[in-house]
Motif scaffolding. Structure first.
Motif, PDB file in Angstrom:
ATOM      1  N   LYS A  63       0.797  -1.287   0.197  1.00 18.81           N
ATOM      2  CA  LYS A  63       0.029   0.179  -0.063  1.00 18.81           C
ATOM      3  C   LYS A  63       0.641   1.186   0.052  1.00 18.81           C
ATOM      4  N   VAL A  64       1.944   1.181   0.833  1.00 24.30           N
ATOM      5  CA  VAL A  64       2.775   2.434   0.814  1.00 24.30           C
ATOM      6  C   VAL A  64       3.506   2.466  -0.447  1.00 24.30           C
ATOM      7  N   ARG A  65       3.939   1.640  -1.247  1.00 25.35           N
ATOM      8  CA  ARG A  65       4.454   1.620  -2.449  1.00 25.35           C
ATOM      9  C   ARG A  65       3.639   2.262  -3.726  1.00 25.35           C
ATOM     10  N   ASP A  66       2.352   1.679  -3.264  1.00 24.51           N
ATOM     11  CA  ASP A  66       1.429   2.123  -4.537  1.00 24.51           C
ATOM     12  C   ASP A  66       1.065   3.357  -4.277  1.00 24.51           C
ATOM     13  N   GLU A  67       0.955   4.121  -2.973  1.00 26.31           N
ATOM     14  CA  GLU A  67       0.556   5.455  -2.912  1.00 26.31           C
ATOM     15  C   GLU A  67       1.791   6.383  -3.239  1.00 26.31           C
ATOM     16  N   LEU A  68       2.878   5.940  -3.055  1.00 24.38           N
ATOM     17  CA  LEU A  68       4.142   6.630  -3.502  1.00 24.38           C
ATOM     18  C   LEU A  68       4.174   6.688  -5.014  1.00 24.38           C
ATOM     19  N   GLU A  69       3.847   5.732  -5.635  1.00 20.96           N
ATOM     20  CA  GLU A  69       3.819   5.833  -7.146  1.00 20.96           C
ATOM     21  C   GLU A  69       2.606   6.849  -7.633  1.00 20.96           C
ATOM     22  N   VAL A  70       1.404   6.588  -6.961  1.00 22.04           N
ATOM     23  CA  VAL A  70       0.380   7.718  -7.361  1.00 22.04           C
ATOM     24  C   VAL A  70       0.929   8.973  -7.067  1.00 22.04           C
ATOM     25  N   LEU A  71       1.501   9.444  -5.909  1.00 21.82           N
ATOM     26  CA  LEU A  71       2.223  10.817  -5.760  1.00 21.82           C
ATOM     27  C   LEU A  71       3.097  11.120  -6.746  1.00 21.82           C
ATOM     28  N   ASN A 121       7.166  -9.076 -20.005  1.00 22.07           N
ATOM     29  CA  ASN A 121       7.201  -8.987 -18.544  1.00 22.07           C
ATOM     30  C   ASN A 121       7.589  -7.689 -17.882  1.00 22.07           C
ATOM     31  N   THR A 122       6.416  -7.371 -17.079  1.00 19.34           N
ATOM     32  CA  THR A 122       6.572  -5.972 -16.793  1.00 19.34           C
ATOM     33  C   THR A 122       6.550  -5.946 -15.266  1.00 19.34           C
ATOM     34  N   THR A 123       6.844  -7.080 -14.502  1.00 22.93           N
ATOM     35  CA  THR A 123       7.023  -7.049 -12.951  1.00 22.93           C
ATOM     36  C   THR A 123       8.442  -6.489 -12.847  1.00 22.93           C
ATOM     37  N   PRO A 124       8.438  -5.524 -11.704  1.00 21.41           N
ATOM     38  CA  PRO A 124       9.462  -4.697 -11.505  1.00 21.41           C
ATOM     39  C   PRO A 124      10.422  -5.670 -10.808  1.00 21.41           C
ATOM     40  N   GLN A 125      11.700  -5.246 -10.616  1.00 22.53           N
ATOM     41  CA  GLN A 125      12.917  -5.949 -10.139  1.00 22.53           C
ATOM     42  C   GLN A 125      12.405  -6.358  -8.652  1.00 22.53           C
ATOM     43  N   GLY A 126      11.814  -5.826  -7.840  1.00 24.52           N
ATOM     44  CA  GLY A 126      11.372  -5.842  -6.453  1.00 24.52           C
ATOM     45  C   GLY A 126      10.281  -7.078  -6.134  1.00 24.52           C
ATOM     46  N   GLY A 127       9.712  -7.473  -7.291  1.00 25.57           N
ATOM     47  CA  GLY A 127       8.626  -8.288  -7.363  1.00 25.57           C
ATOM     48  C   GLY A 127       7.302  -7.795  -7.197  1.00 25.57           C
ATOM     49  N   PHE A 128       7.478  -6.556  -7.233  1.00 26.45           N
ATOM     50  CA  PHE A 128       5.878  -5.773  -6.891  1.00 26.45           C
ATOM     51  C   PHE A 128       5.362  -5.389  -7.994  1.00 26.45           C
ATOM     52  N   GLU A 129       4.108  -5.615  -8.253  1.00 28.29           N
ATOM     53  CA  GLU A 129       3.463  -4.924  -9.495  1.00 28.29           C
ATOM     54  C   GLU A 129       2.351  -4.003  -8.969  1.00 28.29           C
ATOM     55  N   THR A 130       2.433  -2.859  -9.438  1.00 29.88           N
ATOM     56  CA  THR A 130       1.459  -1.800  -9.071  1.00 29.88           C
ATOM     57  C   THR A 130       0.385  -1.682 -10.124  1.00 29.88           C
ATOM     58  N   VAL A 131      -0.746  -1.751  -9.601  1.00 27.41           N
ATOM     59  CA  VAL A 131      -2.086  -1.326 -10.508  1.00 27.41           C
ATOM     60  C   VAL A 131      -2.849  -0.213 -10.087  1.00 27.41           C
ATOM     61  N   PRO A 132      -3.528   0.577 -10.955  1.00 29.82           N
ATOM     62  CA  PRO A 132      -4.092   1.532 -10.774  1.00 29.82           C
ATOM     63  C   PRO A 132      -5.117   1.600  -9.691  1.00 29.82           C
TER      64      PRO A 132
END
Length: 135
Positions: A63-71, A121-132
């Motif tokens: 959730k923190v990573r998603d919010e950082l990307e949105v900001l 494959n668009t999964t980032p290196q950290g293994g997390f994928e962010t969705v809108p």
């Protein structure tokens, strides 16, 4: 009553993301998870931060990573950029992002009848994928 209040406050604070929404202008800002910004013009650096702890409780890393990307996408749109790239991992709820202008996205630029290639494959290196996030 006091026990209910003690249980309710952390539960209410865990939903702190209600105020972080993707701006209309930021919908066209893409995230370069693969780090490829070749052919792009750098617009600057964006540093964004959110609460990663509520009292003694750590918030969900996803959730923190998603919010950082949105900001970051919101700030990049204000700068006139159309692409953001994480410059490192989040630390204590803060993260640096690069803002770039890369021009029209290839998928939107070509509208022909030719078959589309299979997705990469668009999964980032950290293994997390962010969705809108939903509105």
């Amino acid at each position: 009553m006091r026990k209910a209040l003690v249980l309710f406050i952390p539960l209410a604070l865990s939903a702190c993301s209600w105020g972080i929404k993707l701006d209309d202008g930021a919908r066209n800002v893409r995230t370069a998870w693969n780090g490829d910004t070749s052919g792009c013009r750098e617009q600057g650096k964006v540093t964004v931060s959110v609460m990663n702890r509520v009292g003694p409780v750590d918030r969900s890393d996803l959730k923190v990573r998603d919010e950082l990307e949105v900001l970051a996408r919101n700030e990049a749109a204000k700068m006139g950029a159309d692409t953001v790239k994480p410059m490192g991992e989040p630390h204590d709820g803060s993260q640096d992002w690069g803002a770039y202008t890369c021009g029209a996205r290839p998928a939107a630029a070509s509208r022909s009848d030719s078959p589309t290639p299979p997705p990469q494959n668009t999964t980032p290196q950290g293994g997390f994928e962010t969705v809108p996030l939903k509105n």
